[in-house]
Scaffold this motif. Structure first.
Motif, PDB file in Angstrom:
ATOM      1  N   LYS A 150     -39.104 -33.913  14.601  1.00 20.53           N
ATOM      2  CA  LYS A 150     -38.242 -34.080  13.434  1.00 20.53           C
ATOM      3  C   LYS A 150     -38.653 -33.189  12.259  1.00 20.53           C
ATOM      4  CE  LYS A 150     -36.630 -38.802  14.308  1.00 20.53           C
ATOM      5  NZ  LYS A 150     -37.210 -38.949  15.640  1.00 20.53           N
ATOM      6  N   ILE A 151     -39.907 -32.810  12.180  1.00 18.72           N
ATOM      7  CA  ILE A 151     -40.401 -32.011  11.058  1.00 18.72           C
ATOM      8  C   ILE A 151     -40.974 -30.705  11.586  1.00 18.72           C
ATOM      9  CG2 ILE A 151     -42.013 -31.870   9.125  1.00 18.72           C
ATOM     10  CD1 ILE A 151     -39.892 -33.898   8.644  1.00 18.72           C
ATOM     11  N   ASP A 152     -40.545 -29.599  10.988  1.00 21.69           N
ATOM     12  CA  ASP A 152     -41.127 -28.294  11.297  1.00 21.69           C
ATOM     13  C   ASP A 152     -41.310 -27.542   9.982  1.00 21.69           C
ATOM     14  OD1 ASP A 152     -41.305 -25.397  11.911  1.00 21.69           O
ATOM     15  OD2 ASP A 152     -41.013 -26.056  13.975  1.00 21.69           O
ATOM     16  N   PRO A 153     -42.528 -27.134   9.646  1.00 18.70           N
ATOM     17  CA  PRO A 153     -42.774 -26.466   8.359  1.00 18.70           C
ATOM     18  C   PRO A 153     -41.996 -25.171   8.184  1.00 18.70           C
ATOM     19  CG  PRO A 153     -44.833 -27.157   9.392  1.00 18.70           C
ATOM     20  CD  PRO A 153     -43.756 -27.320  10.414  1.00 18.70           C
ATOM     21  N   TYR A 154     -41.589 -24.528   9.286  1.00 19.69           N
ATOM     22  CA  TYR A 154     -40.902 -23.245   9.186  1.00 19.69           C
ATOM     23  C   TYR A 154     -39.377 -23.378   9.251  1.00 19.69           C
ATOM     24  CZ  TYR A 154     -45.503 -21.203   9.718  1.00 19.69           C
ATOM     25  OH  TYR A 154     -46.823 -20.853   9.541  1.00 19.69           O
ATOM     26  N   ILE A 155     -38.907 -24.590   9.543  1.00 20.03           N
ATOM     27  CA  ILE A 155     -37.471 -24.852   9.490  1.00 20.03           C
ATOM     28  C   ILE A 155     -37.293 -26.055   8.570  1.00 20.03           C
ATOM     29  CG2 ILE A 155     -35.379 -25.352  10.806  1.00 20.03           C
ATOM     30  CD1 ILE A 155     -36.714 -24.300  13.291  1.00 20.03           C
ATOM     31  N   PHE A 156     -37.030 -25.790   7.320  1.00 24.30           N
ATOM     32  CA  PHE A 156     -36.995 -26.857   6.322  1.00 24.30           C
ATOM     33  C   PHE A 156     -36.042 -26.444   5.208  1.00 24.30           C
ATOM     34  CE2 PHE A 156     -38.388 -29.249   2.627  1.00 24.30           C
ATOM     35  CZ  PHE A 156     -38.617 -30.516   3.148  1.00 24.30           C
ATOM     36  N   THR A 157     -34.928 -27.165   5.061  1.00 27.23           N
ATOM     37  CA  THR A 157     -33.906 -26.815   4.082  1.00 27.23           C
ATOM     38  C   THR A 157     -33.495 -28.051   3.300  1.00 27.23           C
ATOM     39  OG1 THR A 157     -33.030 -25.071   5.523  1.00 27.23           O
ATOM     40  CG2 THR A 157     -31.596 -25.846   3.755  1.00 27.23           C
ATOM     41  N   TRP A 158     -33.547 -27.933   1.975  1.00 27.77           N
ATOM     42  CA  TRP A 158     -33.127 -29.020   1.108  1.00 27.77           C
ATOM     43  C   TRP A 158     -31.610 -29.033   0.947  1.00 27.77           C
ATOM     44  CZ3 TRP A 158     -36.241 -32.793  -0.393  1.00 27.77           C
ATOM     45  CH2 TRP A 158     -37.606 -32.555  -0.565  1.00 27.77           C
ATOM     46  N   GLN A 159     -31.050 -30.234   0.867  1.00 29.72           N
ATOM     47  CA  GLN A 159     -29.712 -30.397   0.311  1.00 29.72           C
ATOM     48  C   GLN A 159     -29.804 -30.023  -1.176  1.00 29.72           C
ATOM     49  OE1 GLN A 159     -28.274 -34.427  -0.262  1.00 29.72           O
ATOM     50  NE2 GLN A 159     -26.397 -33.951   0.873  1.00 29.72           N
ATOM     51  N   PRO A 160     -28.745 -29.448  -1.777  1.00 28.85           N
ATOM     52  CA  PRO A 160     -28.854 -28.985  -3.167  1.00 28.85           C
ATOM     53  C   PRO A 160     -29.390 -30.025  -4.147  1.00 28.85           C
ATOM     54  CG  PRO A 160     -26.850 -28.134  -2.200  1.00 28.85           C
ATOM     55  CD  PRO A 160     -27.451 -29.057  -1.178  1.00 28.85           C
ATOM     56  N   ASN A 161     -29.039 -31.292  -4.002  1.00 24.95           N
ATOM     57  CA  ASN A 161     -29.556 -32.312  -4.921  1.00 24.95           C
ATOM     58  C   ASN A 161     -30.882 -32.915  -4.466  1.00 24.95           C
ATOM     59  OD1 ASN A 161     -28.822 -33.979  -2.791  1.00 24.95           O
ATOM     60  ND2 ASN A 161     -27.002 -34.801  -3.814  1.00 24.95           N
ATOM     61  N   LYS A 162     -31.413 -32.419  -3.385  1.00 19.10           N
ATOM     62  CA  LYS A 162     -32.701 -32.837  -2.834  1.00 19.10           C
ATOM     63  C   LYS A 162     -32.755 -34.320  -2.454  1.00 19.10           C
ATOM     64  CE  LYS A 162     -35.785 -29.171  -4.255  1.00 19.10           C
ATOM     65  NZ  LYS A 162     -37.126 -28.800  -4.705  1.00 19.10           N
ATOM     66  N   GLN A 163     -31.608 -34.895  -2.156  1.00 16.63           N
ATOM     67  CA  GLN A 163     -31.592 -36.257  -1.639  1.00 16.63           C
ATOM     68  C   GLN A 163     -31.862 -36.299  -0.144  1.00 16.63           C
ATOM     69  OE1 GLN A 163     -27.848 -37.989  -2.757  1.00 16.63           O
ATOM     70  NE2 GLN A 163     -28.404 -38.210  -4.913  1.00 16.63           N
ATOM     71  N   LYS A 164     -31.622 -35.161   0.512  1.00 23.13           N
ATOM     72  CA  LYS A 164     -31.860 -35.063   1.945  1.00 23.13           C
ATOM     73  C   LYS A 164     -32.449 -33.695   2.253  1.00 23.13           C
ATOM     74  CE  LYS A 164     -27.713 -37.831   2.915  1.00 23.13           C
ATOM     75  NZ  LYS A 164     -26.389 -37.863   3.590  1.00 23.13           N
ATOM     76  N   PHE A 165     -33.038 -33.570   3.424  1.00 23.58           N
ATOM     77  CA  PHE A 165     -33.429 -32.260   3.937  1.00 23.58           C
ATOM     78  C   PHE A 165     -33.161 -32.227   5.430  1.00 23.58           C
ATOM     79  CE2 PHE A 165     -37.418 -34.718   4.176  1.00 23.58           C
ATOM     80  CZ  PHE A 165     -37.826 -34.491   5.471  1.00 23.58           C
ATOM     81  N   ILE A 166     -33.127 -31.031   5.967  1.00 22.34           N
ATOM     82  CA  ILE A 166     -32.893 -30.849   7.394  1.00 22.34           C
ATOM     83  C   ILE A 166     -34.023 -29.995   7.951  1.00 22.34           C
ATOM     84  CG2 ILE A 166     -31.389 -28.856   7.000  1.00 22.34           C
ATOM     85  CD1 ILE A 166     -29.729 -29.825   9.410  1.00 22.34           C
ATOM     86  N   SER A 167     -34.527 -30.379   9.128  1.00 19.76           N
ATOM     87  CA  SER A 167     -35.693 -29.705   9.677  1.00 19.76           C
ATOM     88  C   SER A 167     -35.650 -29.731  11.201  1.00 19.76           C
ATOM     89  CB  SER A 167     -36.975 -30.378   9.171  1.00 19.76           C
ATOM     90  OG  SER A 167     -38.130 -29.648   9.553  1.00 19.76           O
ATOM     91  N   SER A 168     -36.436 -28.851  11.798  1.00 16.66           N
ATOM     92  CA  SER A 168     -36.660 -28.698  13.237  1.00 16.66           C
ATOM     93  C   SER A 168     -35.489 -28.009  13.925  1.00 16.66           C
ATOM     94  CB  SER A 168     -36.972 -30.035  13.921  1.00 16.66           C
ATOM     95  OG  SER A 168     -35.871 -30.559  14.604  1.00 16.66           O
ATOM     96  N   TYR A 169     -35.773 -27.444  15.089  1.00 11.18           N
ATOM     97  CA  TYR A 169     -34.744 -26.730  15.841  1.00 11.18           C
ATOM     98  C   TYR A 169     -33.652 -27.667  16.348  1.00 11.18           C
ATOM     99  CZ  TYR A 169     -36.973 -28.455  20.120  1.00 11.18           C
ATOM    100  OH  TYR A 169     -37.480 -29.255  21.106  1.00 11.18           O
ATOM    101  N   GLN A 170     -33.924 -28.977  16.327  1.00 10.73           N
ATOM    102  CA  GLN A 170     -32.911 -29.942  16.738  1.00 10.73           C
ATOM    103  C   GLN A 170     -31.975 -30.309  15.589  1.00 10.73           C
ATOM    104  OE1 GLN A 170     -35.115 -33.232  18.373  1.00 10.73           O
ATOM    105  NE2 GLN A 170     -35.229 -32.289  20.397  1.00 10.73           N
ATOM    106  N   GLY A 171     -32.325 -29.905  14.368  1.00 11.36           N
ATOM    107  CA  GLY A 171     -31.468 -30.182  13.229  1.00 11.36           C
ATOM    108  C   GLY A 171     -31.494 -31.626  12.776  1.00 11.36           C
ATOM    109  N   TRP A 172     -32.702 -32.166  12.539  1.00 10.60           N
ATOM    110  CA  TRP A 172     -32.816 -33.541  12.056  1.00 10.60           C
ATOM    111  C   TRP A 172     -32.534 -33.596  10.565  1.00 10.60           C
ATOM    112  CZ3 TRP A 172     -33.172 -38.049  14.542  1.00 10.60           C
ATOM    113  CH2 TRP A 172     -33.540 -38.019  15.899  1.00 10.60           C
ATOM    114  N   ALA A 179     -28.310 -24.009   6.202  1.00  8.46           N
ATOM    115  CA  ALA A 179     -28.009 -23.840   4.780  1.00  8.46           C
ATOM    116  C   ALA A 179     -26.899 -24.816   4.406  1.00  8.46           C
ATOM    117  CB  ALA A 179     -27.580 -22.404   4.475  1.00  8.46           C
ATOM    118  N   TYR A 180     -27.009 -25.380   3.207  1.00  7.29           N
ATOM    119  CA  TYR A 180     -25.974 -26.252   2.657  1.00  7.29           C
ATOM    120  C   TYR A 180     -25.108 -25.468   1.679  1.00  7.29           C
ATOM    121  CZ  TYR A 180     -28.235 -30.643   4.207  1.00  7.29           C
ATOM    122  OH  TYR A 180     -28.772 -31.669   4.939  1.00  7.29           O
ATOM    123  N   ASP A 181     -23.843 -25.864   1.556  1.00  3.50           N
ATOM    124  CA  ASP A 181     -23.044 -25.372   0.446  1.00  3.50           C
ATOM    125  C   ASP A 181     -22.904 -26.497  -0.590  1.00  3.50           C
ATOM    126  OD1 ASP A 181     -21.054 -27.111   1.317  1.00  3.50           O
ATOM    127  OD2 ASP A 181     -19.717 -25.548   2.057  1.00  3.50           O
TER     128      ASP A 181
END
Length: 395
Positions: free
Chosen positions: A271-293, A318-320
């Motif tokens: 679920k967590i990968d340090p190299y695949i880590f993207t915040w939602q713009p308001n930082k309420q959520k993030f998405i990580s890992s090659y599975q897209g958690w 990436a989020y819009d």
């Protein structure tokens, strides 16, 4: 004698060859046949132009001379016609592509090829607008940080460069005391916290002095969330520590606050990968890992993974501003677009193998590779390092 000059023409062959600059390591390719046309055709339109700097076309005809006892076949090529385009190229896959927090049309790209570069890309101008050179690309830490309109880039030998995010002028160089290898860092006020192998240390900018603490962390990535609060990512987990200069000083350093999510929440396998880590713009959520958690940051509980919807592995996300997610599919020339309810609403075809999606005011752009790139996660011991030529693809 006159009859011997008459030629029989077969079909017209359209041939194409392509190249990027020699500097990028991709010389001109062999000419390949892309179409066979009747000899009555006078025009041809290529609907699938390779995404290269230069594409060359020419026509080839085969003919025979009447009354030739040997029945030899001859070839005649037309003059070449060259199609050129401007591209932003990278000798290998960048390790970080980050949108500027102030100007959403600007992206900062860390290119570790050769001597190493930090590059400023304008999606509006579709070109590199600033570039900062280093001395050893392989020594650069895989993650930089943007803090108060300054980009901080660290090298594994402990040197941290502070670069103005607009002009790319160097505004500071800090030499931390690093005995082994600087492999993670975070900027917070007048301090740069950093990890020397597994030992947590801090460097005070005002004094230029490094101090050791008694903490060992083993983190892969650290990021400042707010004043005196830092997020730590590990191979399969995360922790939040709060540090204040009043409490964290020399060997007596201890966190003001700490939070370790339950293992069965955000830290479960994959679920967590340090190299695949993207915040939602308001930082309420993030998405990580090659599975897209997708992880809810307030509860640290996973909502779902995009792989369960499509069966695909992803490279980056990436989020819009509307909460849509753009996910680059590994090994395929497509980008998946999910709405805020995680429904797959679009499949965007690309010329290159897409890696880093860039959502801009001028539409979607992407850093893509000329060959397939596979990454199965840091958990499995894979390093985030790919020796494949890339370009920025615009649509």
């Amino acid at each position: 004698a006159e009859c011997s000059l008459i030629r029989y023409l077969n079909r017209l062959k359209i041939l194409r060859k392509e190249k990027n600059t020699e500097e990028s390591g991709n010389n001109i390719s062999e000419a390949v046949v892309i179409a066979n046309l009747p000899t009555t055709e006078t025009t041809y339109k290529d609907l699938d132009i390779p995404y290269k700097l230069e594409v060359t076309y020419f026509v080839r005809i085969n003919y025979r001379i009447l009354n030739d006892p040997e029945l030899l076949t001859y070839t005649l090529d037309s003059d070449e016609q060259i199609y050129k385009r401007d591209l932003v190229l990278f000798g290998k896959v960048p390790v970080q592509v980050q949108q500027d927090p102030v100007d959403s049309n600007i992206f900062h790209i860390l290119d570790k090829s050769g001597i190493g570069f930090l590059k400023q890309y304008s999606s509006a101008k579709k070109t590199i607008t600033q570039s900062k050179k280093f001395t050893n690309g392989w020594q650069l830490n895989n993650k930089f940080h943007i803090y108060n309109n300054e980009v901080y880039v660290a090298s594994t030998d402990g040197v941290i460069s502070k670069i103005n995010a607009n002009s790319y002028e160097t505004t500071g160089n800090y030499k931390t005391e690093t005995k082994d290898i600087l492999n993670a860092f975070a900027v917070d006020g007048d301090r740069v916290y950093y990890q020397d192998r597994d030992n947590w240390k801090y460097y005070t900018i005002a004094t230029g002095i490094s101090n050791s603490t008694s903490m060992t962390l083993g983190t892969i990535y650290a990021e400042t969330l707010s004043d005196n609060k830092i997020l730590f990512l590990y191979t399969q987990g995360l922790t939040i520590f709060g540090f204040s200069p009043e409490i964290c000083n020399t060997l007596d350093c201890s966190p003001d606050t700490s939070y370790n999510p339950p293992y069965n929440a955000a830290q479960s396998k994959c679920k967590i990968d340090p190299y695949i880590f993207t915040w939602q713009p308001n930082k309420q959520k993030f998405i990580s890992s090659y599975q897209g958690w997708v992880i809810n940051f307030s509860t640290f509980k996973p909502e779902l993974n995009l792989n369960s919807i499509t069966g695909k592995n992803y490279f980056q996300f990436a989020y819009d501003k509307d909460g849509n997610i753009f996910a680059t599919v590994q090994g395929e020339k497509i980008i998946h677009k999910f709405n805020s309810n995680y429904e797959l609403v679009d499949t965007i075809k690309t010329k290159l193998y897409p890696l880093f999606p860039m959502v801009t005011e001028n539409g979607l752009q992407v850093v893509g590779a000329y060959k397939q790139v596979s990454y199965w996660g840091y958990f499995y011991g894979y390093e985030f390092n790919f020796d494949v030529e890339c370009a920025i693809e615009t649509f």
